[in-house]
Design an enzyme around this catalytic site. Structure first.
Site, PDB file in Angstrom:
ATOM      1  N   PRO A 114       0.844  -1.186  -0.021  1.00 26.57           N
ATOM      2  CA  PRO A 114      -0.088  -0.189   0.025  1.00 26.57           C
ATOM      3  C   PRO A 114       0.720   1.370  -0.040  1.00 26.57           C
ATOM      4  O   PRO A 114       0.181   2.359  -0.192  1.00 26.57           O
ATOM      5  CB  PRO A 114      -0.933   0.017   1.377  1.00 26.57           C
ATOM      6  N   GLU A 141       3.065  -7.129   8.435  1.00 25.23           N
ATOM      7  CA  GLU A 141       3.474  -5.669   8.173  1.00 25.23           C
ATOM      8  C   GLU A 141       4.535  -5.121   7.167  1.00 25.23           C
ATOM      9  O   GLU A 141       4.649  -4.268   6.784  1.00 25.23           O
ATOM     10  CB  GLU A 141       3.986  -4.905   9.357  1.00 25.23           C
ATOM     11  N   ARG A 183      -3.478  -9.116 -20.121  1.00 22.18           N
ATOM     12  CA  ARG A 183      -4.238  -9.026 -21.028  1.00 22.18           C
ATOM     13  C   ARG A 183      -3.914  -7.814 -22.150  1.00 22.18           C
ATOM     14  O   ARG A 183      -4.468  -7.562 -23.407  1.00 22.18           O
ATOM     15  CB  ARG A 183      -5.896  -8.441 -20.683  1.00 22.18           C
ATOM     16  N   ASP A 198     -10.510   0.965 -23.575  1.00 19.70           N
ATOM     17  CA  ASP A 198     -10.633   0.931 -22.173  1.00 19.70           C
ATOM     18  C   ASP A 198     -10.504   2.219 -21.465  1.00 19.70           C
ATOM     19  O   ASP A 198      -9.688   3.192 -21.959  1.00 19.70           O
ATOM     20  CB  ASP A 198      -9.409   0.172 -21.477  1.00 19.70           C
TER      21      ASP A 198
HETATM   22  N1  ADE Z   1      -0.893  -5.135   0.362  1.00 18.95           N
HETATM   23  C1  ADE Z   1      -1.777  -4.849   1.034  1.00 18.95           C
HETATM   24  N2  ADE Z   1      -2.681  -3.830   0.569  1.00 18.95           N
HETATM   25  C2  ADE Z   1      -1.940  -3.604  -0.813  1.00 18.95           C
HETATM   26  C3  ADE Z   1      -2.354  -2.619  -1.710  1.00 18.95           C
HETATM   27  N3  ADE Z   1      -3.289  -1.623  -1.355  1.00 18.95           N
HETATM   28  N4  ADE Z   1      -1.662  -2.576  -3.025  1.00 18.95           N
HETATM   29  C4  ADE Z   1      -0.881  -3.664  -2.918  1.00 18.95           C
HETATM   30  N5  ADE Z   1      -0.422  -4.534  -2.110  1.00 18.95           N
HETATM   31  C5  ADE Z   1      -1.315  -4.486  -0.948  1.00 18.95           C
END
Ligand code: ADE
Length: 296
Positions: A114, A141, A183, A198
């Site tokens: 994230p 984590e 794809r 797209d």
């Molecule tokens: N791992 C946990 N959340 C994630 C996300 N939003 N994008 C990529 N990997 C992740």
């Protein structure tokens, strides 16, 4: 394209056997290798995580299994690709081979997190141009930082996030990314045209969401298909679709509207934008709605 995935849940990636990606694998367009991270642990408990230095909640993935796993994936993949005669196609090792040496091929390492850069259509396009990708989805984590730093001395590394939310692990993000990339590979989609329009595709429809679509029957539960789509008038249909895309983008993604440039629209389109309440703001160099003005 070769894809390696190192994970503590190889079974999480079973959807890679299904549908578009499954077919691409069956046709030999995608060569996917799943690896269980725990096979590179050395203790009886097959431990992959430990408490974080500095304290705090959760656990961190230990560097040793990841280091050994990446070493093995690099060696196995390079050997397989060299045997296939593919060695000249991919990325050369970071640091490059000395003169006269044959450059050893390395993957681009994709680390879903994230806290990575956004995984966009543009990044999918870029990764679709590589011949070898390795994915390192984390649980807990995250992975000890030194693993990523050390990997980056040996291969290109891309840390990418699929959206502003936190998953329990990176495996689902790998599924998302592999599908978006696969794809785009030549010959994977049946109709070569089908990703041209797209949402987010570069070109005419950049920064526009796709509008609604319809199929037979022409009337269903008293609801009719928009008449223009039955008219056979290609010009009118194209214009209608674009106007629908404008409305949808404004409703769902005003951040994309802020990227539109006036020159991208012809006179009739500018009229359509004005009907949606969008006016070009010369000073700010972007389209604004009447509501924007009221807010200020
Ligand atoms: N791992 C946990 N959340 C994630 C996300 N939003 N994008 C990529 N990997 C992740």
């Amino acid at each position: 394209m070769r894809i390696d995935v190192v994970t503590i849940f190889p079974e999480y990636l079973e959807p890679l056997n299904v549908s578009l990606v499954g077919k691409a694998r069956a046709r030999g367009q995608l060569d996917v290798h799943l690896h269980d991270l725990r096979s590179w642990t050395t203790d009886v408990h097959r431990t992959v995580d430990d408490t974080p230095y500095g304290g705090g909640p959760g656990m961190v993935m230990k560097p040793e299994p990841w280091g050994a796993a990446l070493d093995a994936v690099l060696a196995e993949g390079a050997e397989a690709l060299a045997a296939d005669g593919d060695a000249a196609v991919g990325d050369a090792a970071v640091g490059d081979a000395a003169d006269g040496d044959v450059a050893v091929q390395v993957p681009t390492l994709v680390v879903p997190t994230p806290s990575g850069r956004p995984f966009t259509q543009e990044l999918a396009q870029e990764l679709a141009g590589r011949s070898w990708l390795a994915f390192a989805p984390a649980r807990y984590e995250g992975i000890d930082r030194r693993v990523i730093e050390e990997a980056a001395t040996r291969m290109p590394v891309v840390e990418a996030s699929i959206g502003d939310y936190v998953l329990a692990g990176g495996e689902v993000a790998v599924l998302v990314m592999v599908e978006a990339i696969a794809r785009l590979l030549p010959g994977v989609l049946g109709n070569a045209e089908s990703h041209r329009d797209d949402s987010f595709a570069p070109g005419a429809m950049a920064d526009l969401l796709e509008g609604p679509v319809y199929t037979k029957p022409a009337e269903w539960r008293g609801r009719e298909v928009p008449e223009v789509l039955l008219s056979g008038h290609h010009g009118k249909i194209a214009r209608w679709r674009r106007e629908q895309a404008f409305a949808r983008t404004l409703a769902h993604r005003p951040d994309l509207v802020a990227r539109w440039q006036q020159g991208a629209f012809d006179k009739k389109e500018r009229e359509a934008l004005s009907v949606l309440g969008l006016r070009w703001d010369e000073e700010q160099g972007r389209f604004r709605t009447t509501a924007d003005a009221v807010e200020e």
